[in-house]
Design an enzyme around this catalytic site. Structure first.
Site, short mmCIF file in Angstrom:
data_model
loop_
_atom_site.label_atom_id
_atom_site.label_comp_id
_atom_site.label_asym_id
_atom_site.label_seq_id
_atom_site.Cartn_x
_atom_site.Cartn_y
_atom_site.Cartn_z
CE LYS A 49 -15.62 -29.15 -28.62
NZ LYS A 49 -14.33 -28.95 -27.91
NE ARG B 172 -16.87 -23.67 -25.53
CZ ARG B 172 -16.26 -23.57 -26.69
NH1 ARG B 172 -16.87 -23.92 -27.80
NH2 ARG B 172 -15.03 -23.15 -26.75
NE ARG C 143 -6.23 -26.14 -31.26
CZ ARG C 143 -7.52 -26.18 -30.89
NH1 ARG C 143 -8.18 -27.32 -30.95
NH2 ARG C 143 -8.12 -25.11 -30.44
NE ARG D 114 -8.06 -21.03 -31.90
CZ ARG D 114 -9.02 -21.89 -31.61
NH1 ARG D 114 -9.34 -22.85 -32.48
NH2 ARG D 114 -9.69 -21.81 -30.49
NE ARG E 274 -9.67 -22.03 -25.78
CZ ARG E 274 -9.06 -22.67 -26.78
NH1 ARG E 274 -7.75 -22.62 -26.91
NH2 ARG E 274 -9.76 -23.36 -27.64
P1 AMP Z 1 -13.54 -22.97 -29.90
O1 AMP Z 1 -12.83 -22.87 -31.20
O2 AMP Z 1 -14.79 -23.79 -29.97
O3 AMP Z 1 -12.63 -23.39 -28.77
O4 AMP Z 1 -14.04 -21.48 -29.54
C1 AMP Z 1 -13.13 -20.40 -29.42
C2 AMP Z 1 -13.75 -19.32 -28.55
O5 AMP Z 1 -14.97 -18.86 -29.14
C3 AMP Z 1 -14.15 -19.78 -27.15
O6 AMP Z 1 -13.06 -19.78 -26.24
C4 AMP Z 1 -15.22 -18.74 -26.80
O7 AMP Z 1 -14.61 -17.50 -26.46
C5 AMP Z 1 -15.93 -18.56 -28.13
N1 AMP Z 1 -17.06 -19.52 -28.26
C6 AMP Z 1 -17.17 -20.55 -29.13
N2 AMP Z 1 -18.34 -21.20 -28.96
C7 AMP Z 1 -18.97 -20.58 -27.94
C8 AMP Z 1 -20.21 -20.80 -27.27
N3 AMP Z 1 -21.05 -21.80 -27.62
N4 AMP Z 1 -20.54 -19.95 -26.25
C9 AMP Z 1 -19.73 -18.93 -25.90
N5 AMP Z 1 -18.55 -18.68 -26.47
C10 AMP Z 1 -18.15 -19.50 -27.49
#
Ligand code: AMP
Length: 206
Positions: free
Chosen positions: A13, A88, A122, A150, A161
């Site tokens: 994404k 989400r 990654r 990360r 996740r």
């Molecule tokens: P991502 O980089 O999009 O995978 O986001 C990393 C982390 O940020 C996720 O595992 C959540 O802990 C938090 N996060 C990102 N976007 C959201 C969202 N829309 N709602 C809740 N937590 C989020």
């Protein structure tokens, strides 16, 4: 045109949204990137989000929705917005209705086995946030910065996740399908091929 990107962590994404934003003049809102920046700067929001991010859990809806609403209000571009990592879950999707109309939801589909492989290898650039594979070496292909793994791309957290994604985020696919605005793309291909399918779908929808 406002577009929501759907797909599991590691589906691509962010990669596709960054490219689309650069080439087609969209604004790009990545909630994950915003949280990581807040965390790096030790802001109150970053501190509140930390424990959830480290465990691979979702940050509480109220915090996320307010943060996105603030970002949307600050946007100057009127050519449209790409929402990457938001909504989400159904509560977030519903909270956003009325605040920002969603014209299209693009679901990047990749099988879970491939996702686990991708996420565990990654690497993220400390400097520009570019994502690449461990096979690409220790230096960012885009800016030459140092890359790192990360904490939430480590195996224990990845599985959590994915569970969170399957339970809470996946139902959004049907939600947008029912609204007649879902476009599904096969994400298990070359980045360029995925990108051209996405651009073609957007042009068709425009
Ligand atoms: P991502 O980089 O999009 O995978 O986001 C990393 C982390 O940020 C996720 O595992 C959540 O802990 C938090 N996060 C990102 N976007 C959201 C969202 N829309 N709602 C809740 N937590 C989020």
């Amino acid at each position: 045109m406002n577009i929501v990107f759907l797909g599991s962590p590691g589906a691509g994404k962010g990669t596709q949204a960054v490219r689309l934003a650069e080439k087609e003049n969209f604004s790009h809102i990545s909630t994950g990137d915003i949280f990581r920046a807040e965390l790096k700067n030790n802001t109150p929001l970053g501190m509140k989000a930390k424990e959830y991010i480290e465990k691979g859990e979702l940050v509480p809806d109220e915090l996320v929705v307010n943060m996105v609403a603030t970002r949307l209000a600050e946007l100057e571009s009127n050519s449209g917005c790409l929402l990457d990592g938001f909504p989400r879950n159904l509560a977030q999707a519903k909270a956003m209705e009325g605040k920002i109309p969603t014209d299209m939801a693009i679901f990047i589909h990749v099988d879970e086995d491939e996702i686990i492989k991708r996420l565990s290898s990654r690497r993220t650039c400390k400097h520009c946030g570019n994502l690449q594979s461990a096979d690409d070496g220790a230096v960012c292909k885009k800016c030459g910065g140092e890359v790192y793994q990360r904490d939430d791309d480590k195996e224990e957290v990845i599985m959590n996740r994915l569970d969170v994604y399957n339970e809470q985020t996946k139902p959004l696919i049907k939600y947008y399908e029912d609204k007649g605005i879902l476009f599904t793309v096969n994400g298990a291909r070359d980045v360029d091929e995925v990108y051209s399918d996405i651009v073609a779908a957007i042009k068709k929808n425009d």
